[in-house]
Design a protein around this motif. Sequence first.
Motif, PDB file in Angstrom:
ATOM      1  N   ASP A 194      18.461  52.765  51.438  1.00  6.30           N
ATOM      2  CA  ASP A 194      18.349  51.358  51.056  1.00  6.30           C
ATOM      3  C   ASP A 194      17.985  51.281  49.579  1.00  6.30           C
ATOM      4  OD1 ASP A 194      18.783  50.750  53.719  1.00  6.30           O
ATOM      5  OD2 ASP A 194      16.713  50.152  54.123  1.00  6.30           O
ATOM      6  N   LEU A 195      18.598  50.352  48.869  1.00  8.91           N
ATOM      7  CA  LEU A 195      18.352  50.155  47.437  1.00  8.91           C
ATOM      8  C   LEU A 195      18.047  48.685  47.170  1.00  8.91           C
ATOM      9  CD1 LEU A 195      21.446  52.157  46.150  1.00  8.91           C
ATOM     10  CD2 LEU A 195      19.070  52.930  46.044  1.00  8.91           C
ATOM     11  N   ILE A 196      17.326  48.431  46.112  1.00  6.56           N
ATOM     12  CA  ILE A 196      17.079  47.066  45.666  1.00  6.56           C
ATOM     13  C   ILE A 196      17.924  46.834  44.411  1.00  6.56           C
ATOM     14  CG2 ILE A 196      15.378  45.427  44.782  1.00  6.56           C
ATOM     15  CD1 ILE A 196      14.948  46.157  47.712  1.00  6.56           C
ATOM     16  N   ALA A 197      18.695  45.759  44.419  1.00  8.04           N
ATOM     17  CA  ALA A 197      19.559  45.418  43.290  1.00  8.04           C
ATOM     18  C   ALA A 197      19.076  44.128  42.644  1.00  8.04           C
ATOM     19  CB  ALA A 197      20.997  45.252  43.755  1.00  8.04           C
ATOM     20  N   ILE A 198      19.273  44.016  41.356  1.00  7.36           N
ATOM     21  CA  ILE A 198      18.977  42.794  40.610  1.00  7.36           C
ATOM     22  C   ILE A 198      20.296  42.069  40.400  1.00  7.36           C
ATOM     23  CG2 ILE A 198      18.088  41.832  38.469  1.00  7.36           C
ATOM     24  CD1 ILE A 198      16.434  44.494  38.244  1.00  7.36           C
ATOM     25  N   VAL A 199      20.382  40.841  40.887  1.00  9.07           N
ATOM     26  CA  VAL A 199      21.613  40.056  40.819  1.00  9.07           C
ATOM     27  C   VAL A 199      21.808  39.519  39.407  1.00  9.07           C
ATOM     28  CG1 VAL A 199      22.811  38.007  41.677  1.00  9.07           C
ATOM     29  CG2 VAL A 199      21.466  39.415  43.258  1.00  9.07           C
ATOM     30  N   LEU A 200      22.988  39.780  38.851  1.00  8.86           N
ATOM     31  CA  LEU A 200      23.367  39.204  37.561  1.00  8.86           C
ATOM     32  C   LEU A 200      24.106  37.895  37.766  1.00  8.86           C
ATOM     33  CD1 LEU A 200      24.565  42.406  35.677  1.00  8.86           C
ATOM     34  CD2 LEU A 200      22.328  41.285  35.571  1.00  8.86           C
ATOM     35  N   GLN A 201      25.027  37.900  38.730  1.00  6.60           N
ATOM     36  CA  GLN A 201      25.754  36.667  39.050  1.00  6.60           C
ATOM     37  C   GLN A 201      26.461  36.793  40.388  1.00  6.60           C
ATOM     38  OE1 GLN A 201      29.177  35.569  36.627  1.00  6.60           O
ATOM     39  NE2 GLN A 201      29.362  37.669  35.888  1.00  6.60           N
ATOM     40  N   HIS A 202      26.659  35.637  41.005  1.00  2.80           N
ATOM     41  CA  HIS A 202      27.418  35.558  42.249  1.00  2.80           C
ATOM     42  C   HIS A 202      28.846  35.180  41.889  1.00  2.80           C
ATOM     43  CE1 HIS A 202      24.076  35.812  45.140  1.00  2.80           C
ATOM     44  NE2 HIS A 202      23.370  35.272  44.169  1.00  2.80           N
ATOM     45  N   LEU A 203      29.794  35.980  42.323  1.00  6.21           N
ATOM     46  CA  LEU A 203      31.211  35.725  42.088  1.00  6.21           C
ATOM     47  C   LEU A 203      31.824  35.277  43.416  1.00  6.21           C
ATOM     48  CD1 LEU A 203      31.781  38.953  39.992  1.00  6.21           C
ATOM     49  CD2 LEU A 203      31.529  36.630  39.120  1.00  6.21           C
ATOM     50  N   PRO A 204      33.057  34.768  43.414  1.00  8.12           N
ATOM     51  CA  PRO A 204      33.651  34.280  44.662  1.00  8.12           C
ATOM     52  C   PRO A 204      33.645  35.286  45.814  1.00  8.12           C
ATOM     53  CG  PRO A 204      34.965  33.559  42.810  1.00  8.12           C
ATOM     54  CD  PRO A 204      33.916  34.507  42.258  1.00  8.12           C
ATOM     55  N   SER A 205      33.896  36.560  45.561  1.00  9.88           N
ATOM     56  CA  SER A 205      33.940  37.515  46.672  1.00  9.88           C
ATOM     57  C   SER A 205      33.011  38.711  46.479  1.00  9.88           C
ATOM     58  CB  SER A 205      35.370  38.011  46.878  1.00  9.88           C
ATOM     59  OG  SER A 205      35.784  38.723  45.727  1.00  9.88           O
ATOM     60  N   ALA A 206      32.153  38.663  45.471  1.00  8.21           N
ATOM     61  CA  ALA A 206      31.267  39.791  45.195  1.00  8.21           C
ATOM     62  C   ALA A 206      29.999  39.305  44.500  1.00  8.21           C
ATOM     63  CB  ALA A 206      31.967  40.816  44.315  1.00  8.21           C
ATOM     64  N   VAL A 207      29.016  40.179  44.500  1.00  5.90           N
ATOM     65  CA  VAL A 207      27.790  39.936  43.749  1.00  5.90           C
ATOM     66  C   VAL A 207      27.722  41.014  42.674  1.00  5.90           C
ATOM     67  CG1 VAL A 207      25.283  39.750  43.863  1.00  5.90           C
ATOM     68  CG2 VAL A 207      26.660  39.022  45.806  1.00  5.90           C
ATOM     69  N   GLN A 208      27.561  40.589  41.428  1.00  7.30           N
ATOM     70  CA  GLN A 208      27.450  41.527  40.310  1.00  7.30           C
ATOM     71  C   GLN A 208      25.969  41.881  40.166  1.00  7.30           C
ATOM     72  OE1 GLN A 208      27.822  40.041  36.241  1.00  7.30           O
ATOM     73  NE2 GLN A 208      29.465  41.543  35.956  1.00  7.30           N
ATOM     74  N   VAL A 209      25.661  43.196  40.175  1.00 10.97           N
ATOM     75  CA  VAL A 209      24.272  43.627  40.197  1.00 10.97           C
ATOM     76  C   VAL A 209      24.018  44.805  39.264  1.00 10.97           C
ATOM     77  CG1 VAL A 209      23.951  42.891  42.599  1.00 10.97           C
ATOM     78  CG2 VAL A 209      24.632  45.245  42.130  1.00 10.97           C
ATOM     79  N   ILE A 210      22.741  45.017  39.005  1.00  8.00           N
ATOM     80  CA  ILE A 210      22.238  46.243  38.387  1.00  8.00           C
ATOM     81  C   ILE A 210      21.373  46.896  39.454  1.00  8.00           C
ATOM     82  CG2 ILE A 210      20.691  47.195  36.636  1.00  8.00           C
ATOM     83  CD1 ILE A 210      21.427  44.836  34.860  1.00  8.00           C
TER      84      ILE A 210
END
Length: 78
Positions: free
Chosen positions: A32-48
Amino acid sequence: MGKNQEKILIPAGTMINRGLHEDDDYLIANTDLIAIVLQHLPSAVQVIIPQIIEDFAKKFSVENLPIKHEIFYIHQPN
């Protein structure tokens, strides 16, 4: 990065894409990993995902670390 950025859990076994398209290069989360959301896109979440960079830095010298934060995409069903 701001202090109030949304964080999400990426469960073990999740496909983590390195590009915006699902057929781009990808990784599979071993834990399990924790991601920081940069933006929500229509079909994906952009993360670091800081843990991936930390783990990579432990295995290789810091001089050879090409990036501080790589952007990943977690694809979501429509």
